[in-house]
Design an enzyme around this catalytic site. Structure first.
Site, PDB file in Angstrom:
ATOM      1  N   HIS A   8      -7.894  -1.423   2.696  1.00 54.12           N
ATOM      2  CA  HIS A   8      -7.925  -0.588   3.902  1.00 54.12           C
ATOM      3  C   HIS A   8      -9.098  -0.982   4.801  1.00 54.12           C
ATOM      4  O   HIS A   8      -8.965  -1.070   6.019  1.00 54.12           O
ATOM      5  CB  HIS A   8      -8.112   0.887   3.536  1.00 54.12           C
ATOM      6  CG  HIS A   8      -7.015   1.473   2.696  1.00 54.12           C
ATOM      7  ND1 HIS A   8      -7.249   2.023   1.464  1.00 54.12           N
ATOM      8  CD2 HIS A   8      -5.687   1.585   2.921  1.00 54.12           C
ATOM      9  CE1 HIS A   8      -6.109   2.476   0.962  1.00 54.12           C
ATOM     10  NE2 HIS A   8      -5.141   2.218   1.821  1.00 54.12           N
ATOM     11  N   ASP A 126       2.458  -4.275   2.073  1.00 53.68           N
ATOM     12  CA  ASP A 126       3.656  -3.475   2.363  1.00 53.68           C
ATOM     13  C   ASP A 126       4.484  -4.248   3.397  1.00 53.68           C
ATOM     14  O   ASP A 126       4.607  -3.846   4.559  1.00 53.68           O
ATOM     15  CB  ASP A 126       3.231  -2.098   2.872  1.00 53.68           C
ATOM     16  CG  ASP A 126       2.422  -1.345   1.831  1.00 53.68           C
ATOM     17  OD1 ASP A 126       3.030  -0.732   0.950  1.00 53.68           O
ATOM     18  OD2 ASP A 126       1.174  -1.407   1.869  1.00 53.68           O
ATOM     19  N   ILE A 152      -5.378  -7.883   0.222  1.00 55.54           N
ATOM     20  CA  ILE A 152      -6.654  -8.027  -0.499  1.00 55.54           C
ATOM     21  C   ILE A 152      -6.382  -7.721  -1.973  1.00 55.54           C
ATOM     22  O   ILE A 152      -5.710  -6.735  -2.297  1.00 55.54           O
ATOM     23  CB  ILE A 152      -7.726  -7.069   0.075  1.00 55.54           C
ATOM     24  CG1 ILE A 152      -7.874  -7.272   1.599  1.00 55.54           C
ATOM     25  CG2 ILE A 152      -9.061  -7.235  -0.649  1.00 55.54           C
ATOM     26  CD1 ILE A 152      -8.382  -8.621   2.040  1.00 55.54           C
TER      27      ILE A 152
HETATM   28  N1  LIG Z   1      -4.489  -4.556  -0.858  1.00 52.54           N
HETATM   29  C1  LIG Z   1      -4.280  -4.385   0.439  1.00 52.54           C
HETATM   30  N2  LIG Z   1      -4.579  -5.372   1.303  1.00 52.54           N
HETATM   31  C2  LIG Z   1      -4.371  -5.229   2.631  1.00 52.54           C
HETATM   32  N3  LIG Z   1      -3.867  -4.105   3.191  1.00 52.54           N
HETATM   33  C3  LIG Z   1      -3.549  -3.086   2.370  1.00 52.54           C
HETATM   34  C4  LIG Z   1      -3.747  -3.172   0.965  1.00 52.54           C
HETATM   35  N4  LIG Z   1      -3.345  -2.001   0.407  1.00 52.54           N
HETATM   36  C5  LIG Z   1      -2.913  -1.222   1.413  1.00 52.54           C
HETATM   37  N5  LIG Z   1      -3.034  -1.866   2.597  1.00 52.54           N
HETATM   38  C6  LIG Z   1      -2.609  -1.382   3.896  1.00 52.54           C
HETATM   39  O1  LIG Z   1      -3.333  -0.228   4.248  1.00 52.54           O
HETATM   40  C7  LIG Z   1      -2.514   0.604   5.064  1.00 52.54           C
HETATM   41  C8  LIG Z   1      -2.548   1.972   4.489  1.00 52.54           C
HETATM   42  O2  LIG Z   1      -1.876   1.959   3.241  1.00 52.54           O
HETATM   43  P1  LIG Z   1      -1.830   3.155   2.216  1.00 52.54           P
HETATM   44  O3  LIG Z   1      -2.752   4.204   2.630  1.00 52.54           O
HETATM   45  O4  LIG Z   1      -0.440   3.507   1.894  1.00 52.54           O
HETATM   46  O5  LIG Z   1      -2.528   2.439   1.001  1.00 52.54           O
HETATM   47  P2  LIG Z   1      -2.048   1.818  -0.331  1.00 52.54           P
HETATM   48  O6  LIG Z   1      -3.256   1.437  -1.055  1.00 52.54           O
HETATM   49  O7  LIG Z   1      -0.975   0.822  -0.013  1.00 52.54           O
HETATM   50  O8  LIG Z   1      -1.428   3.013  -1.061  1.00 52.54           O
HETATM   51  P3  LIG Z   1      -0.267   3.073  -2.060  1.00 52.54           P
HETATM   52  O9  LIG Z   1      -0.360   1.927  -2.961  1.00 52.54           O
HETATM   53  O10 LIG Z   1      -0.502   4.363  -2.700  1.00 52.54           O
HETATM   54  O11 LIG Z   1       0.969   3.037  -1.246  1.00 52.54           O
HETATM   55  C9  LIG Z   1      -1.122  -0.011   5.065  1.00 52.54           C
HETATM   56  O12 LIG Z   1      -0.959  -0.782   6.244  1.00 52.54           O
HETATM   57  C10 LIG Z   1      -1.169  -0.906   3.861  1.00 52.54           C
HETATM   58  O13 LIG Z   1      -0.283  -2.010   3.935  1.00 52.54           O
HETATM   59  C1  LIG Z   2       2.143   3.354   7.408  1.00 50.69           C
HETATM   60  C2  LIG Z   2       1.702   4.585   6.658  1.00 50.69           C
HETATM   61  C3  LIG Z   2       0.315   4.956   7.113  1.00 50.69           C
HETATM   62  C4  LIG Z   2       2.607   5.737   7.067  1.00 50.69           C
HETATM   63  O1  LIG Z   2       2.221   6.905   6.400  1.00 50.69           O
HETATM   64  C5  LIG Z   2       1.788   4.397   5.125  1.00 50.69           C
HETATM   65  O2  LIG Z   2       3.089   4.140   4.716  1.00 50.69           O
HETATM   66  C6  LIG Z   2       0.841   3.364   4.652  1.00 50.69           C
HETATM   67  O3  LIG Z   2      -0.335   3.699   4.692  1.00 50.69           O
HETATM   68  O4  LIG Z   2       1.230   2.261   4.242  1.00 50.69           O
HETATM   69  N1  BAL Z   3       1.635   1.990   1.345  1.00 46.78           N
HETATM   70  C1  BAL Z   3       2.925   2.614   1.355  1.00 46.78           C
HETATM   71  C2  BAL Z   3       2.868   4.081   1.312  1.00 46.78           C
HETATM   72  C3  BAL Z   3       3.672   4.697   0.216  1.00 46.78           C
HETATM   73  O1  BAL Z   3       3.977   4.048  -0.780  1.00 46.78           O
HETATM   74  O2  BAL Z   3       4.025   5.881   0.320  1.00 46.78           O
END
Ligand SMILES: Nc1ncnc2c1ncn2[C@@H]1O[C@H](COP(=O)(O)OP(=O)(O)OP(=O)(O)O)[C@@H](O)[C@H]1O
Ligand SMILES: CC(C)(CO)[C@@H](O)C(=O)[O-]
Ligand code: BAL
Length: 266
Positions: A8, A126, A152
């Site tokens: 993030h 994602d 990352i």
């Molecule tokens: N390891 C990572 N590297 C780069 N971007 C990331 C990574 N993990 C999450 N993101 C991005 O951060 C943003 C917020 O994602 P989110 O808050 O859903 O986090 P997450 O760690 O992917 O959570 P979860 O695994 O629970 O879905 C999204 O655009 C997601 O693609």
């Molecule tokens: C794009 C998003 C913020 C929508 O809630 C979520 O799916 C995420 O964090 O990847």
């Molecule tokens: N990073 C995607 C959010 C979810 O799994 O709900």
């Protein structure tokens, strides 16, 4: 959605005059059986981390503000306005989580309308979400650019994810297998293999070698249209993605074949 990690923070480290981060655990993208209530929430720590990164504002809306017509987990009873991106939301992640992308497209539209960004940053982890949001922005003429940032990873290759905190020590040890398997797919592709059957079975075999992990799906798809491909075409490439369950935790990941990140993200 908060519970921030380095993935993030990498998105927040952008070259812009002003940076706004949103933290909102969006009920509309969770199915009733999913982990909405136990999703990790660490808002105080998140705000501190974003402050250290020099983020100018953190947007922390309430569910009532974002869904004035209310929000119910059963989509059939839902009131209010929702955004759907047809053609890219039903396969891969959408097959396992049928109303996920409707929830994502809707909340992202609201976040864009409130914060009015010139650029919005999403992670490649994602990948389908990136494709869906890009299509939505293009189809609805939303006046902003979407930037896709690299995934990352932890030092053993596991993609960082807020959900990794759910993993027990033994599950955490097993979890990097999906990326290891997809990396085998990259090696095979680089040695000349283009056939879906061979690429999928090589990756499948690696995942199946780790008995603590259950394969949910593998997808070898057109990187832009997201349709499954039989052969990876030179000049088009593919996105190789998948999901596994490690105990009760879902892990997703992806790699690009035959297309550079720069070409895919633009
Ligand atoms: N390891 C990572 N590297 C780069 N971007 C990331 C990574 N993990 C999450 N993101 C991005 O951060 C943003 C917020 O994602 P989110 O808050 O859903 O986090 P997450 O760690 O992917 O959570 P979860 O695994 O629970 O879905 C999204 O655009 C997601 O693609
Ligand atoms: C794009 C998003 C913020 C929508 O809630 C979520 O799916 C995420 O964090 O990847
Ligand atoms: N990073 C995607 C959010 C979810 O799994 O709900």
């Amino acid at each position: 959605m908060g519970a921030l990690h380095e993935g993030h923070l990498s998105l927040a480290r952008s070259q812009n005059d002003k940076v706004v981060a949103s933290i909102f655990v969006n009920p509309a993208q969770f199915a009733p059986h999913e982990d909405l209530s136990k999703y990790p929430r660490t808002v105080e720590r998140d705000i501190e981390m974003l402050g250290k990164e020099g983020v100018d504002a953190v947007f922390l809306p309430s569910v009532e503000e974002m869904y004035p017509a209310g929000i119910v987990l059963d989509v059939k009873d839902q009131q209010g306005t929702f955004v759907e991106v047809k053609g890219k939301s039903h396969q891969m992640e959408g097959q396992i989580r049928p109303h996920f992308f409707r929830g994502v497209a809707t909340i992202v539209t609201k976040l864009f309308n409130i914060t009015l960004p010139t650029r919005a940053y999403f992670g490649q982890k994602d990948a389908q979400q990136c494709a869906v949001i890009r299509s939505m922005v293009r189809d609805l003429w939303m006046p902003l650019s979407i930037i896709v940032a690299p995934t990352i990873r932890e030092s053993d290759g596991l993609a960082m994810s807020s959900r990794n905190v759910y993993l027990s020590p033994s599950e955490r040890e097993a979890a990097p297998i999906l990326y290891k398997a997809l990396s085998e797919g990259v090696n095979l592709f680089q040695s000349g293999e283009r056939r879906r059957s061979e690429l999928i079975s090589a990756v499948e075999e690696v995942v199946k070698g780790e008995e603590r992990v259950q394969l949910e799906y593998l997808s070898l798809a057109d990187p832009f249209l997201l349709g499954e491909v039989d052969v990876v075409q030179d000049g088009v490439g593919a996105i190789f993605s998948g999901a596994v369950k490690v105990g009760k935790t879902r892990i997703i990941d992806n790699v690009l074949l035959g297309i550079g990140r720069e070409q895919w993200v633009e």
